[in-house]
Design a protein around this motif. Structure first.
Motif, PDB file in Angstrom:
ATOM      1  N   ILE A   1       8.781   3.455   3.160  1.00 18.58           N
ATOM      2  CA  ILE A   1       7.563   3.838   3.871  1.00 18.58           C
ATOM      3  C   ILE A   1       7.695   5.255   4.426  1.00 18.58           C
ATOM      4  O   ILE A   1       6.768   6.072   4.329  1.00 18.58           O
ATOM      5  CB  ILE A   1       7.257   2.831   4.991  1.00 18.58           C
ATOM      6  CG1 ILE A   1       6.918   1.462   4.385  1.00 18.58           C
ATOM      7  CG2 ILE A   1       6.109   3.318   5.873  1.00 18.58           C
ATOM      8  CD1 ILE A   1       6.832   0.333   5.400  1.00 18.58           C
ATOM      9  N   ALA A   2       8.848   5.577   5.008  1.00 15.53           N
ATOM     10  CA  ALA A   2       9.032   6.905   5.589  1.00 15.53           C
ATOM     11  C   ALA A   2       9.029   7.996   4.517  1.00 15.53           C
ATOM     12  O   ALA A   2       8.504   9.099   4.741  1.00 15.53           O
ATOM     13  CB  ALA A   2      10.323   6.952   6.393  1.00 15.53           C
ATOM     14  N   ARG A   3       9.609   7.736   3.362  1.00 14.59           N
ATOM     15  CA  ARG A   3       9.557   8.717   2.277  1.00 14.59           C
ATOM     16  C   ARG A   3       8.109   8.941   1.853  1.00 14.59           C
ATOM     17  O   ARG A   3       7.694  10.085   1.615  1.00 14.59           O
ATOM     18  CB  ARG A   3      10.401   8.252   1.094  1.00 14.59           C
ATOM     19  CG  ARG A   3      10.302   9.135  -0.170  1.00 14.59           C
ATOM     20  CD  ARG A   3      10.718  10.567   0.085  1.00 14.59           C
ATOM     21  NE  ARG A   3      10.823  11.329  -1.174  1.00 14.59           N
ATOM     22  CZ  ARG A   3      10.768  12.653  -1.252  1.00 14.59           C
ATOM     23  NH1 ARG A   3      10.598  13.386  -0.169  1.00 14.59           N
ATOM     24  NH2 ARG A   3      10.885  13.262  -2.429  1.00 14.59           N
ATOM     25  N   ALA A   4       7.326   7.875   1.769  1.00 10.73           N
ATOM     26  CA  ALA A   4       5.920   8.028   1.403  1.00 10.73           C
ATOM     27  C   ALA A   4       5.168   8.845   2.450  1.00 10.73           C
ATOM     28  O   ALA A   4       4.353   9.717   2.116  1.00 10.73           O
ATOM     29  CB  ALA A   4       5.270   6.655   1.238  1.00 10.73           C
TER      30      ALA A   4
ATOM     31  N   ILE B   1       0.812  -1.212   0.000  1.00  6.87           N
ATOM     32  CA  ILE B   1       0.000   0.000   0.000  1.00  6.87           C
ATOM     33  C   ILE B   1       0.847   1.263   0.000  1.00  6.87           C
ATOM     34  O   ILE B   1       0.341   2.352  -0.332  1.00  6.87           O
ATOM     35  CB  ILE B   1      -0.964  -0.016   1.204  1.00  6.87           C
ATOM     36  CG1 ILE B   1      -2.049   1.059   1.048  1.00  6.87           C
ATOM     37  CG2 ILE B   1      -0.210   0.125   2.521  1.00  6.87           C
ATOM     38  CD1 ILE B   1      -2.846   0.973  -0.248  1.00  6.87           C
ATOM     39  N   THR B   2       2.134   1.166   0.303  1.00  7.21           N
ATOM     40  CA  THR B   2       2.991   2.348   0.229  1.00  7.21           C
ATOM     41  C   THR B   2       3.126   2.855  -1.202  1.00  7.21           C
ATOM     42  O   THR B   2       3.295   4.064  -1.414  1.00  7.21           O
ATOM     43  CB  THR B   2       4.370   2.036   0.846  1.00  7.21           C
ATOM     44  OG1 THR B   2       4.194   1.784   2.240  1.00  7.21           O
ATOM     45  CG2 THR B   2       5.353   3.172   0.672  1.00  7.21           C
ATOM     46  N   GLY B   3       3.057   1.991  -2.189  1.00 10.17           N
ATOM     47  CA  GLY B   3       3.099   2.434  -3.586  1.00 10.17           C
ATOM     48  C   GLY B   3       1.952   3.370  -3.926  1.00 10.17           C
ATOM     49  O   GLY B   3       2.173   4.491  -4.418  1.00 10.17           O
ATOM     50  N   PRO B   4       0.681   2.964  -3.682  1.00  7.47           N
ATOM     51  CA  PRO B   4      -0.422   3.910  -3.891  1.00  7.47           C
ATOM     52  C   PRO B   4      -0.300   5.189  -3.074  1.00  7.47           C
ATOM     53  O   PRO B   4      -0.649   6.273  -3.557  1.00  7.47           O
ATOM     54  CB  PRO B   4      -1.648   3.083  -3.462  1.00  7.47           C
ATOM     55  CG  PRO B   4      -1.276   1.676  -3.809  1.00  7.47           C
ATOM     56  CD  PRO B   4       0.193   1.591  -3.468  1.00  7.47           C
TER      57      PRO B   4
END
Length: 409
Positions: free
Chosen positions: A289-292, A214-217
């Motif tokens: 994840i943190a960048r997202a 889900i980090t991609g979306p």
């Protein structure tokens, strides 16, 4: 130039020389050249960036682009950002202006096929949602799903209907898939993390990674909103994903971290089967994840959200125990992806500590790059490592925006 950048430039020259000439694909895998992950398409990005940054000969880039486009190009429903027409379309978005005329007819043809593909795949995804079925990685993820196709469209047609439909789909993906009361998040896939049917994941799983989870979306929704591209429910979808990440975030003395995935048993118990952070990679770890989360904070004008994820990134990338788990220099789960993501995050950061990361991580990347990589490709091989080295050597963001294929730019 510093001694560090001189050393990096020398290593980069070795990588570029090694990747100077394309080789034919295996006879039984002619489509392999169209892979952004492993094939000529991905390797061409290195030569495009090198020519754009240094004004060197365009011939190597042209050779690799031509090799990637040899044969029948896959525009079937299995094509995605990292394979087939979208992969080649993405490559052509990175060509610098003096050479774009060489590829304009091909670019237009590819773009039409990719937009047709986007519409077909969005239609299929909404049908699946209407039927109440569980998705697969290939429906929504960054590498082969609609998130990746959306990343291409954000570069080529940000105001167009195809991207609008992809974003509408991602908003729908964040709604619970609960007509029968299962209470599962909409991105819960029916298979295990390896796309099989492991007894450890009865009923599928939810994935947290940037590559397949889900980090991609979240990355695409945040990147679109930062550029002023939004659809109905966009803001709510971002918060839904961030709240999910917050629910499953674990706190440790070395900082926040997230599981790679959760099973149905984890969901029922309310805690993950992981008991410690894994490697802080782009693809599955805290780095991606943190960048997202940082980008979501920027898009939502939520400084507390941004600050939390920047702190998580800094602490993960200065924790010796987590860094000791990184064993290669590749983009996906190695030093190149960590360095490139940290560099992009530092440029956007409120937290001044992030400014210290690129130099230290770049030196680690260069040291590990000297050990070499057996594979030539982008995502796990020499081309991806070399592209991150171009950033480190120049101490500047990419000229071509090649790292948009990771949605970290």
């Amino acid at each position: 130039m510093t001694a560090s950048t001189v050393t990096t430039a020398a290593i980069l020259e070795q990588y570029t020389f090694r990747l100077a000439q394309p080789v034919p694909p295996p006879p039984d895998e002619p489509w392999a050249v169209q892979s952004l992950a492993d094939g000529a398409a991905g390797i061409s990005l290195l030569h495009i960036e090198t020519a754009s940054r240094h004004g060197s000969s365009w011939r190597p880039a042209h050779r690799w682009i031509t090799a990637a486009a040899a044969g029948h190009i896959n525009a079937a429903d299995t094509a995605g950002l990292f394979l087939g027409a979208p992969a080649l379309g993405f490559v052509l978005t990175t060509v610098p202006p003096p050479f774009q005329h060489l590829y304009e007819p091909a670019r237009q043809t590819l773009h039409q096929h990719i937009t047709d593909l986007a519409h077909r795949r969005v239609d299929a995804a909404f049908t699946r949602i209407h039927n109440g079925d569980l998705p697969t990685f290939a429906e929504y993820d960054l590498l082969y799903g609609l998130t990746g196709i959306g990343a291409y469209l954000l570069r080529t047609d940000p105001e167009g209907l195809p991207l609008e439909r992809v974003l509408n789909y991602l908003v729908a993906l964040t709604r619970p898939l609960a007509p029968d009361g299962r209470g599962l998040p909409g991105w819960w896939v029916r298979h295990d993390p390896a796309r099989g049917n492991s007894p450890h994941f009865p009923g599928g799983h939810a994935n947290f990674g940037a590559a397949h989870g889900i980090t991609g979306p979240l990355l695409l929704l945040a990147q679109a909103m930062r550029r002023g591209i939004t659809v109905r429910g966009h803001r709510e979808a971002l918060w839904t994903i961030c709240e999910h990440l917050d629910t499953w975030c674990r706190l440790s003395p070395s900082g926040p971290w997230w599981p790679e995935h959760i099973s149905r048993r984890d969901l029922d118990l309310g805690h993950p089967h992981h008991n410690a952070p894994t490697r802080p990679s782009w693809c599955y770890g805290t780095t991606g994840i943190a960048r997202a989360g940082q980008l979501a904070g920027l898009a939502l004008h939520a400084p507390n959200l941004q600050a939390f994820h920047e702190d998580a990134l800094y602490r993960a990338l200065t924790d010796p125990e987590q860094l000791a788990q990184v064993t290669d220099s590749g983009l996906c789960h190695g030093w190149a992806g960590i360095y490139q993501t940290a560099t992009r995050a530092a440029a956007d950061a409120l937290d001044a500590r992030l400014q210290t990361l690129p130099k230290d991580l770049g030196d680690i990347l260069a040291a590990n790059a000297q050990l070499g990589l057996s594979e030539p490709g982008l995502i796990n091989g020499a081309a991806g490592t070399a592209l991150a080295l171009t950033t480190h050597a120049a101490q500047q963001a990419p000229n071509t925006g090649w790292d948009a294929c990771l949605l970290i730019n």
